[in-house]
Write an enzyme that holds these catalytic residues in place. Structure first.
Site, short mmCIF file in Angstrom:
data_model
loop_
_atom_site.label_atom_id
_atom_site.label_comp_id
_atom_site.label_asym_id
_atom_site.label_seq_id
_atom_site.Cartn_x
_atom_site.Cartn_y
_atom_site.Cartn_z
CG ASP A 53 -1.97 1.09 1.16
OD1 ASP A 53 -3.00 0.84 0.49
OD2 ASP A 53 -1.78 2.17 1.76
CB ILE A 54 0.98 4.25 -2.20
CG1 ILE A 54 1.31 3.39 -3.43
CG2 ILE A 54 1.77 5.56 -2.26
CD1 ILE A 54 0.94 4.05 -4.75
CD GLU A 98 -4.57 4.22 -1.46
OE1 GLU A 98 -4.78 4.69 -0.32
OE2 GLU A 98 -5.40 4.32 -2.39
#
Length: 362
Positions: free
Chosen positions: A227-228, A270
């Site tokens: 996950d960003i 994301e």
């Protein structure tokens, strides 16, 4: 009777075009490859079938819509396919009978093919080129058939009917072919987009589920959930178009950090995942750390490459059977590890531990 026979020819023409596109629904014809030859063969078969249902004008002369498949192949397949179609039509006509009419057919096919190939590439407007090709081909027909009919009335009747039906059939055939080509193109795009993320080109969540269910039968499987960090802040600060650029760059970094056989997916927003088959647990952690480090070290350029920014990712890892007892819990465990990575400061790799409580109920 004359009109009925032409109508039968037109029905055969339309039916063949439709069936052809159904058979080769996802195989588009392009110039200079094996599909061009297939198109030429198909055009030849259609021309032969149309001659089989031709109209017997007198003892030796038959007329039909054989010139339409020749035109279609010239437009969509080029000279190689046109040669296949033209030769097929000429050979079959000689098999029907060797006479003045079959010799005239050679002239009609050769000159029409040259006209079709020339104007298909010279006139950019499709409909203007089609009308021009049909009119010139009909002129050739009128010239070479002048000596085939002893009565002027028969000659005029045949030519008027031929001109009308050829122009109508040609326009209808091109229109239908264009429509089917566009439909097949859209079908192919939908088929691809059903399993690929349109933004990044990675597998989408449907492909991920399919791959995961297939790999569940293996003895060792690992999953990374990536996950960003603070991505909402990136979108809010720089806008969603810039955020999309970052998503594409992150996708490329992840994919380049893995093996070609690893399944890399964008599961939504994301979040990305990587399925790693038959990897030792230690190597899985190394791959996760490699991805994290590559993203952290990368300089993302946005706003037309004028603004450099840095992005980090958090990664959760789970491996069956090393850290997860139950295969069906693998994704949930990796997601739980990601949650701990986020809570422990982000930009970290966290592995789900078999020592933690794992509920087998999904």
């Amino acid at each position: 009777m004359f009109i009925e026979a032409f109508f039968l020819n037109l029905t055969v023409l339309i039916s063949f075009i439709f069936l052809y596109h159904q058979i080769y629904r996802s195989k588009f014809i392009t110039l200079y490859n094996h599909k061009t030859i297939l198109l030429g063969i198909a055009g030849g078969i259609l021309g032969i079938v149309l001659m089989y249902f031709s109209i017997q004008v007198d003892g030796n002369t038959i007329i039909d819509l054989r010139i339409i498949p020749l035109m279609l192949v010239a437009i969509y397949g080029g000279w190689i396919a046109t040669t296949f179609t033209g030769v097929s039509i000429i050979v079959y006509r000689f098999l029907i009978g060797f006479n003045l009419s079959s010799l005239s057919n050679v002239l009609l096919v050769v000159f029409s093919a040259l006209i079709f190939l020339f104007f298909a590439s010279r006139i950019k407007n499709r409909w203007l080129s089609v009308i021009t090709m049909l009119i010139l081909s009909n002129i050739v027909f009128s010239i070479i058939t002048y000596g085939l009919f002893t009565e002027l009335k028969t000659y005029l009747t045949i030519n008027v009917a031929y001109w009308l039906i050829i122009i109508v059939a040609g326009i209808l055939a091109v229109s239908m072919n264009n429509h089917l080509l566009q439909s097949n193109k859209l079908f192919k795009e939908y088929e691809i987009n059903a399993f690929l993320d349109p933004l990044t080109g990675l597998n989408n969540v449907r492909s991920f589920d399919r791959a995961f269910n297939r790999m569940k039968k293996q003895e060792k499987l690992s999953i990374l959930v990536i996950d960003i960090d603070h991505f909402k802040q990136v979108n809010d600060t720089y806008g969603h178009p810039q955020g999309d650029l970052i998503l594409k760059s992150v996708a490329t970094i992840i994919k380049d950090s893995c093996r070609p056989l690893d399944t890399v997916s964008r599961n939504g927003g994301e979040e990305f995942t990587v399925l790693l088959l038959d990897y030792p647990y230690v190597d899985v952690l190394q791959i996760a750390e490699k991805i994290r480090g590559n993203v952290a070290d990368y300089v993302f350029l946005i706003n037309n490459d004028t603004l450099p920014i840095n992005i980090t990712v958090s990664i959760g890892v789970a491996t069956y059977p090393d850290t997860s007892i139950y295969m069906d819990n693998l994704y949930r465990n990796a997601d739980a590890a990601l949650y701990k990575s986020k809570n422990s400061g982000r930009n970290k790799v966290y592995s789900y531990s078999v020592l933690e409580k794992e509920d087998s109920h999904l």
